[in-house]
Design an enzyme around this catalytic site. Structure first.
Site, mmCIF file in Angstrom:
data_model
loop_
_atom_site.group_PDB
_atom_site.id
_atom_site.type_symbol
_atom_site.label_atom_id
_atom_site.label_comp_id
_atom_site.label_asym_id
_atom_site.label_seq_id
_atom_site.Cartn_x
_atom_site.Cartn_y
_atom_site.Cartn_z
ATOM 1 N N SER A 146 0.858 -1.194 0.000
ATOM 2 C CA SER A 146 0.000 0.000 0.000
ATOM 3 C C SER A 146 0.883 1.230 0.000
ATOM 4 C CB SER A 146 -0.864 -0.007 1.263
ATOM 5 O OG SER A 146 -1.444 1.264 1.458
ATOM 6 N N TYR A 159 -1.451 -0.251 10.162
ATOM 7 C CA TYR A 159 -1.511 -0.685 8.759
ATOM 8 C C TYR A 159 -0.247 -0.264 8.014
ATOM 9 C CZ TYR A 159 -3.499 -1.105 4.012
ATOM 10 O OH TYR A 159 -3.733 -1.434 2.697
HETATM 11 P P1 NDP Z 1 -11.061 -6.439 0.898
HETATM 12 O O1 NDP Z 1 -11.364 -6.144 2.330
HETATM 13 O O2 NDP Z 1 -12.079 -6.189 -0.143
HETATM 14 O O3 NDP Z 1 -10.592 -7.961 0.762
HETATM 15 C C1 NDP Z 1 -9.660 -8.514 1.651
HETATM 16 C C2 NDP Z 1 -9.484 -9.969 1.350
HETATM 17 O O4 NDP Z 1 -8.561 -10.503 2.329
HETATM 18 C C3 NDP Z 1 -10.781 -10.747 1.444
HETATM 19 O O5 NDP Z 1 -10.846 -11.717 0.418
HETATM 20 C C4 NDP Z 1 -10.652 -11.416 2.800
HETATM 21 O O6 NDP Z 1 -11.318 -12.660 2.786
HETATM 22 C C5 NDP Z 1 -9.150 -11.644 2.903
HETATM 23 N N1 NDP Z 1 -8.787 -11.829 4.319
HETATM 24 C C6 NDP Z 1 -8.838 -10.901 5.309
HETATM 25 N N2 NDP Z 1 -8.524 -11.479 6.477
HETATM 26 C C7 NDP Z 1 -8.256 -12.777 6.209
HETATM 27 C C8 NDP Z 1 -7.907 -13.897 7.016
HETATM 28 N N3 NDP Z 1 -7.762 -13.803 8.352
HETATM 29 N N4 NDP Z 1 -7.710 -15.096 6.419
HETATM 30 C C9 NDP Z 1 -7.883 -15.223 5.086
HETATM 31 N N5 NDP Z 1 -8.213 -14.210 4.280
HETATM 32 C C10 NDP Z 1 -8.417 -13.010 4.842
HETATM 33 O O7 NDP Z 1 -9.721 -5.655 0.610
HETATM 34 P P2 NDP Z 1 -8.989 -5.159 -0.747
HETATM 35 O O8 NDP Z 1 -9.359 -6.017 -1.902
HETATM 36 O O9 NDP Z 1 -9.159 -3.702 -0.803
HETATM 37 O O10 NDP Z 1 -7.473 -5.430 -0.322
HETATM 38 C C11 NDP Z 1 -6.612 -6.333 -0.988
HETATM 39 C C12 NDP Z 1 -5.184 -5.899 -0.688
HETATM 40 O O11 NDP Z 1 -4.967 -4.593 -1.244
HETATM 41 C C13 NDP Z 1 -4.869 -5.781 0.806
HETATM 42 O O12 NDP Z 1 -3.584 -6.281 1.064
HETATM 43 C C14 NDP Z 1 -4.917 -4.281 1.049
HETATM 44 O O13 NDP Z 1 -4.110 -3.898 2.149
HETATM 45 C C15 NDP Z 1 -4.383 -3.757 -0.261
HETATM 46 N N6 NDP Z 1 -4.710 -2.362 -0.559
HETATM 47 C C16 NDP Z 1 -6.006 -1.968 -0.806
HETATM 48 C C17 NDP Z 1 -6.302 -0.653 -1.122
HETATM 49 C C18 NDP Z 1 -7.687 -0.196 -1.389
HETATM 50 O O14 NDP Z 1 -7.904 1.028 -1.569
HETATM 51 N N7 NDP Z 1 -8.668 -1.067 -1.453
HETATM 52 C C19 NDP Z 1 -5.237 0.362 -1.211
HETATM 53 C C20 NDP Z 1 -3.910 -0.131 -0.933
HETATM 54 C C21 NDP Z 1 -3.679 -1.450 -0.633
HETATM 55 P P3 NDP Z 1 -12.243 -13.249 3.969
HETATM 56 O O15 NDP Z 1 -12.769 -12.098 4.774
HETATM 57 O O16 NDP Z 1 -13.259 -14.022 3.224
HETATM 58 O O17 NDP Z 1 -11.313 -14.143 4.752
#
Ligand code: NDP
Length: 248
Positions: A146, A159
């Site tokens: 990020s 974060y």
């Molecule tokens: P979402 O919250 O939409 O998705 C997060 C994903 O991570 C889900 O599929 C969730 O699945 C999974 N996840 C979270 N906790 C767990 C766990 N304990 N075990 C297994 N899976 C887990 O987030 P984004 O798509 O936005 O984020 C994706 C990546 O991009 C992240 O690393 C985020 O930090 C990064 N990012 C996002 C930005 C944004 O603006 N959206 C900006 C910069 C970076 P489930 O809950 O089903 O387990």
């Protein structure tokens, strides 16, 4: 399919594939011919992904797993080894925000959870699949980071610290594997229309942000067998690689 990249015969592991960026990454990879191993906790989201992939003629294996389960991560590597004997592509994409709050107000359990999911589980996954990526003729690893790792915005400390930590993992790992076919990079999506972004910025109009499918399409190039770069950050907003430099 939005890309002409041919990934047939390649095995691609995507964490956080139940929604957001990981969901669309998994779809893109499958559309390019990769067999996608899709990891997340939410079975409904994984099943929806599986339906979409199958409807488009692709293949996926669903792995409902909480990434806090470190032994489960170890078992996942073992299972991939047993079934395919290698891994070609890793997108360590799953992540959590924790809380947006002054650093002194962050509860210990929230800080620890952010570190567990964003950092420790990423290291554990790297440890579990590094030998398998080395067995690929063109292993490609991407750890989703990020801009917060660098901007270190006020109130985003846990974060930001977690993303700075995973970028350090990426750089060390890339330096260890520089002379091998394996390429290892971090990737910054930039602000993207997902559940995490809505949690961080509840007042923002999501329609002003790129859809996760747009980010997934940009991230896809990091899976290409032709990729040369390693140890860098791919920045989706600028659509280019950034280098790490010490300030003068
Ligand atoms: P979402 O919250 O939409 O998705 C997060 C994903 O991570 C889900 O599929 C969730 O699945 C999974 N996840 C979270 N906790 C767990 C766990 N304990 N075990 C297994 N899976 C887990 O987030 P984004 O798509 O936005 O984020 C994706 C990546 O991009 C992240 O690393 C985020 O930090 C990064 N990012 C996002 C930005 C944004 O603006 N959206 C900006 C910069 C970076 P489930 O809950 O089903 O387990």
């Amino acid at each position: 399919m939005t890309s002409s990249l041919d990934l047939s015969g390649r095995i691609a592991l995507v964490t956080g594939a139940s929604r957001g960026i990981g969901y669309f990454l998994a779809k893109e990879l499958a559309a390019c011919g990769a067999h996608v191993v899709a990891v997340a906790r939410t079975v409904g989201g994984l099943e929806e992904l599986d339906d979409e992939i199958k409807a488009a003629g692709g293949e996926a294996t669903l792995v409902p797993l909480d990434l806090a389960d470190m032994a489960g991560i170890d078992r996942l590597g073992g299972a991939i080894h047993e079934r395919w004997g290698k891994l070609d592509i890793l997108y360590a994409n799953a992540g959590i925000l924790g809380v947006v709050a002054p650093i002194g107000h962050v509860e210990a359990k929230v800080f620890e959870k952010v570190m567990t999911i964003n950092v420790t589980s990423t290291w554990r996954l790297i440890r579990s699949v590094d030998p398998l990526l080395r067995l690929s003729d063109a292993g490609r690893a991407v750890v989703v980071s990020s801009g917060a790792a660098h901007s270190a915005k006020a109130f985003w400390a846990p974060y930001a610290a977690s993303k700075a930590a995973v970028e350090a993992l990426v750089r060390s790992w890339a330096n260890e594997t520089r002379n091998m076919p394996l390429r290892v990079n971090a990737a910054n999506p930039g602000p993207t229309r997902t559940a995490m972004r809505a949690q961080a910025m509840p007042g923002e109009d999501p329609e002003t942000l790129p859809h996760p499918s747009e980010i997934a399409a940009k991230f896809l190039r990091l899976a290409s067998p032709d990729l040369k770069e390693t140890g860098l950050i791919f920045d989706a907003p600028q659509d280019r690689f950034l280098t790490y430099q010490m300030p003068a």
